[in-house]
Enzyme design. Structure first.
Site, PDB file in Angstrom:
ATOM      1  N   ASN A  18     -26.251 -66.715  34.061  1.00  0.00           N
ATOM      2  CA  ASN A  18     -25.192 -67.435  33.322  1.00  0.00           C
ATOM      3  C   ASN A  18     -23.933 -67.368  34.210  1.00  0.00           C
ATOM      4  O   ASN A  18     -23.512 -66.263  34.561  1.00  0.00           O
ATOM      5  CB  ASN A  18     -24.968 -66.687  32.012  1.00  0.00           C
ATOM      6  CG  ASN A  18     -24.327 -67.470  30.901  1.00  0.00           C
ATOM      7  OD1 ASN A  18     -24.186 -66.908  29.838  1.00  0.00           O
ATOM      8  ND2 ASN A  18     -23.962 -68.719  31.099  1.00  0.00           N
ATOM      9  N   ASN A  70     -15.560 -72.198  27.250  1.00  0.00           N
ATOM     10  CA  ASN A  70     -16.663 -72.962  27.846  1.00  0.00           C
ATOM     11  C   ASN A  70     -16.075 -73.882  28.906  1.00  0.00           C
ATOM     12  O   ASN A  70     -14.868 -74.144  28.914  1.00  0.00           O
ATOM     13  CB  ASN A  70     -17.356 -73.812  26.766  1.00  0.00           C
ATOM     14  CG  ASN A  70     -18.140 -72.966  25.798  1.00  0.00           C
ATOM     15  OD1 ASN A  70     -18.920 -72.106  26.196  1.00  0.00           O
ATOM     16  ND2 ASN A  70     -17.915 -73.201  24.510  1.00  0.00           N
ATOM     17  N   CYS A  79     -19.686 -64.252  23.856  1.00  0.00           N
ATOM     18  CA  CYS A  79     -20.404 -64.568  25.098  1.00  0.00           C
ATOM     19  C   CYS A  79     -20.964 -63.253  25.628  1.00  0.00           C
ATOM     20  O   CYS A  79     -20.232 -62.473  26.253  1.00  0.00           O
ATOM     21  CB  CYS A  79     -19.462 -65.216  26.116  1.00  0.00           C
ATOM     22  SG  CYS A  79     -20.273 -65.512  27.710  1.00  0.00           S
ATOM     23  N   GLY A  80     -22.223 -63.020  25.351  1.00  0.00           N
ATOM     24  CA  GLY A  80     -22.802 -61.719  25.706  1.00  0.00           C
ATOM     25  C   GLY A  80     -22.867 -61.488  27.202  1.00  0.00           C
ATOM     26  O   GLY A  80     -22.447 -60.430  27.692  1.00  0.00           O
ATOM     27  N   ASN A  81     -23.354 -62.477  27.940  1.00  0.00           N
ATOM     28  CA  ASN A  81     -23.436 -62.308  29.397  1.00  0.00           C
ATOM     29  C   ASN A  81     -22.040 -62.150  29.996  1.00  0.00           C
ATOM     30  O   ASN A  81     -21.817 -61.310  30.871  1.00  0.00           O
ATOM     31  CB  ASN A  81     -24.130 -63.512  30.031  1.00  0.00           C
ATOM     32  CG  ASN A  81     -25.621 -63.521  29.749  1.00  0.00           C
ATOM     33  OD1 ASN A  81     -26.276 -62.487  29.793  1.00  0.00           O
ATOM     34  ND2 ASN A  81     -26.149 -64.687  29.431  1.00  0.00           N
ATOM     35  N   ASN A 164     -20.657 -66.882  17.224  1.00  0.00           N
ATOM     36  CA  ASN A 164     -20.735 -68.302  17.580  1.00  0.00           C
ATOM     37  C   ASN A 164     -22.018 -68.850  16.960  1.00  0.00           C
ATOM     38  O   ASN A 164     -22.920 -68.114  16.624  1.00  0.00           O
ATOM     39  CB  ASN A 164     -20.693 -68.473  19.098  1.00  0.00           C
ATOM     40  CG  ASN A 164     -21.818 -67.711  19.800  1.00  0.00           C
ATOM     41  OD1 ASN A 164     -22.535 -66.915  19.205  1.00  0.00           O
ATOM     42  ND2 ASN A 164     -21.989 -67.968  21.085  1.00  0.00           N
ATOM     43  N   ASN A 197     -24.933 -74.037  19.569  1.00  0.00           N
ATOM     44  CA  ASN A 197     -25.761 -73.720  20.736  1.00  0.00           C
ATOM     45  C   ASN A 197     -27.219 -73.936  20.342  1.00  0.00           C
ATOM     46  O   ASN A 197     -27.632 -73.488  19.261  1.00  0.00           O
ATOM     47  CB  ASN A 197     -25.534 -72.258  21.142  1.00  0.00           C
ATOM     48  CG  ASN A 197     -24.125 -72.019  21.642  1.00  0.00           C
ATOM     49  OD1 ASN A 197     -23.773 -72.374  22.757  1.00  0.00           O
ATOM     50  ND2 ASN A 197     -23.281 -71.411  20.802  1.00  0.00           N
ATOM     51  N   GLU A 215     -26.336 -75.075  25.819  1.00  0.00           N
ATOM     52  CA  GLU A 215     -25.154 -74.414  25.252  1.00  0.00           C
ATOM     53  C   GLU A 215     -24.076 -75.387  24.772  1.00  0.00           C
ATOM     54  O   GLU A 215     -23.763 -76.377  25.455  1.00  0.00           O
ATOM     55  CB  GLU A 215     -24.515 -73.475  26.286  1.00  0.00           C
ATOM     56  CG  GLU A 215     -25.235 -72.172  26.468  1.00  0.00           C
ATOM     57  CD  GLU A 215     -24.365 -71.155  27.169  1.00  0.00           C
ATOM     58  OE1 GLU A 215     -23.142 -71.148  26.945  1.00  0.00           O
ATOM     59  OE2 GLU A 215     -24.919 -70.367  27.953  1.00  0.00           O
ATOM     60  N   CYS A 224     -28.286 -67.410  28.270  1.00  0.00           N
ATOM     61  CA  CYS A 224     -27.268 -67.380  27.217  1.00  0.00           C
ATOM     62  C   CYS A 224     -27.561 -66.139  26.373  1.00  0.00           C
ATOM     63  O   CYS A 224     -28.577 -66.086  25.674  1.00  0.00           O
ATOM     64  CB  CYS A 224     -27.320 -68.644  26.362  1.00  0.00           C
ATOM     65  SG  CYS A 224     -26.078 -68.641  25.048  1.00  0.00           S
TER      66      CYS A 224
END
Ligand SMILES: N[C@H](CCC[C@H](N)C(=O)O)C(=O)O
Length: 288
Positions: A18, A70, A79-81, A164, A197, A215, A224
């Site tokens: 990502n 974004n 946004c985990g990554n 999200n 998403n 996404e 994601c």
């Protein structure tokens, strides 16, 4: 008068593929507008999926605050990554092996498991229609009709919020899905007032999921994290999986666990690709 963001250092990173930019604005009374976020993506080599802007925390009990953009300039609360990449940046800058971020989805903790492998506690899944959000009460969120239907798309999906919104479609062949054809139509479907998403998940085993994601505000991405979390929750809710699985994405694998305390944890790799500074010409035409 050079733009206030000109000259600022940025880290070009990725979290399981990502594409993430990390911009540390702590100590500076600066914020980033949607126009500026979009402009940054146009600078050579800096095209990103998400831009993670680190700010001073509002409360002393947190280490920092995160604002997440974004590439289309829209905001995402999760946004985990990217959160893992921001945690890496703080660990690199201050040696902090664990950090707590204030985000629009609440406080999120992330910590180093290995030098380039981080875990993040994404908090509880949102399993009420208004919290995802959806446009209306659709009954069982784990088994929702895509109404009105989208030609070529599966008829039903699971809706999960991770701060999200996520729509998870279970399919027999995730790599065979027309992601570019179906993604935009589902992203902007009337069921999703804040867009969504879009995930297509193939259950290879009860603890092994193949995932492809379109996404919100970006398009197809190599990984994601919050979608991987939403997919594990949906798979567990529908009896397809236990509460821990490997999620395989084009850019890498993530390990997702929906723990007994209802928090969803994600572990995965981070990579620092290069460091540079924001160029003044990137902001030409924008208010300084
Ligand atoms: N790539 C991110 C998700 C960003 C979600 C964003 N597309 C939105 O919700 O608008 C992740 O690793 O969780």
């Amino acid at each position: 008068m050079p733009h206030a963001l000109a000259g600022r250092p940025v880290l070009r990173m990725n979290g399981a593929g990502n594409e993430i930019l990390v911009l540390d604005l702590r100590g500076a009374a600066l914020s980033v507008s949607p126009q500026e976020a979009r402009a940054i993506a146009t600078q050579a080599g800096l095209a990103y999926d998400q831009l993670m802007v680190i700010h001073d925390p509002r409360e002393r009990s947190a280490d920092a605050a995160l604002t997440i953009y974004n590439v289309d300039g829209s905001l995402s609360a999760a946004c985990g990554n990217g959160t893992r990449c921001a945690a890496f940046a703080l660990a690199r800058a201050e040696g902090a092996p664990a950090v707590v971020f204030e985000t629009d989805a609440g406080r999120v903790a992330s910590w180093r498991e290995e030098e380039f492998y981080f875990r993040v506690d994404m908090g509880r899944p949102r399993l009420a229609w208004r919290e995802i959000p959806l446009a209306r009460d659709v009954g069982d969120l784990a088994d929702v009709a895509l109404d009105p239907p989208v030609p070529g798309a599966p008829a039903r999906f699971s809706a999960v919020g991770m701060g999200n919104p996520h729509a998870v479609f279970f399919v027999a062949d995730a790599e065979g899905v027309d992601l570019l054809g179906l993604g935009p139509k589902i992203e902007r479907h009337p069921l999703f007032p804040e867009r969504v998403n879009v995930s297509f998940a193939e259950m290879r085993a009860r603890d092994d999921i193949l995932l492809r994601v379109f996404e919100r505000g970006v398009g197809p991405t190599k990984a994601c994290g919050s979608a991987a979390c939403a997919t594990l929750v949906a798979a567990a809710q529908t009896g397809r999986a236990e509460r821990r699985a490997r999620v395989r994405l084009p850019g890498g694998d993530l390990t997702i666990e929906w723990r007994d305390d209802d928090h969803v944890h994600m572990s995965g790799p981070v990579a620092l690709e290069f460091e540079t500074t924001l160029a003044a010409r990137t902001f030409e035409g924008l208010a300084a």
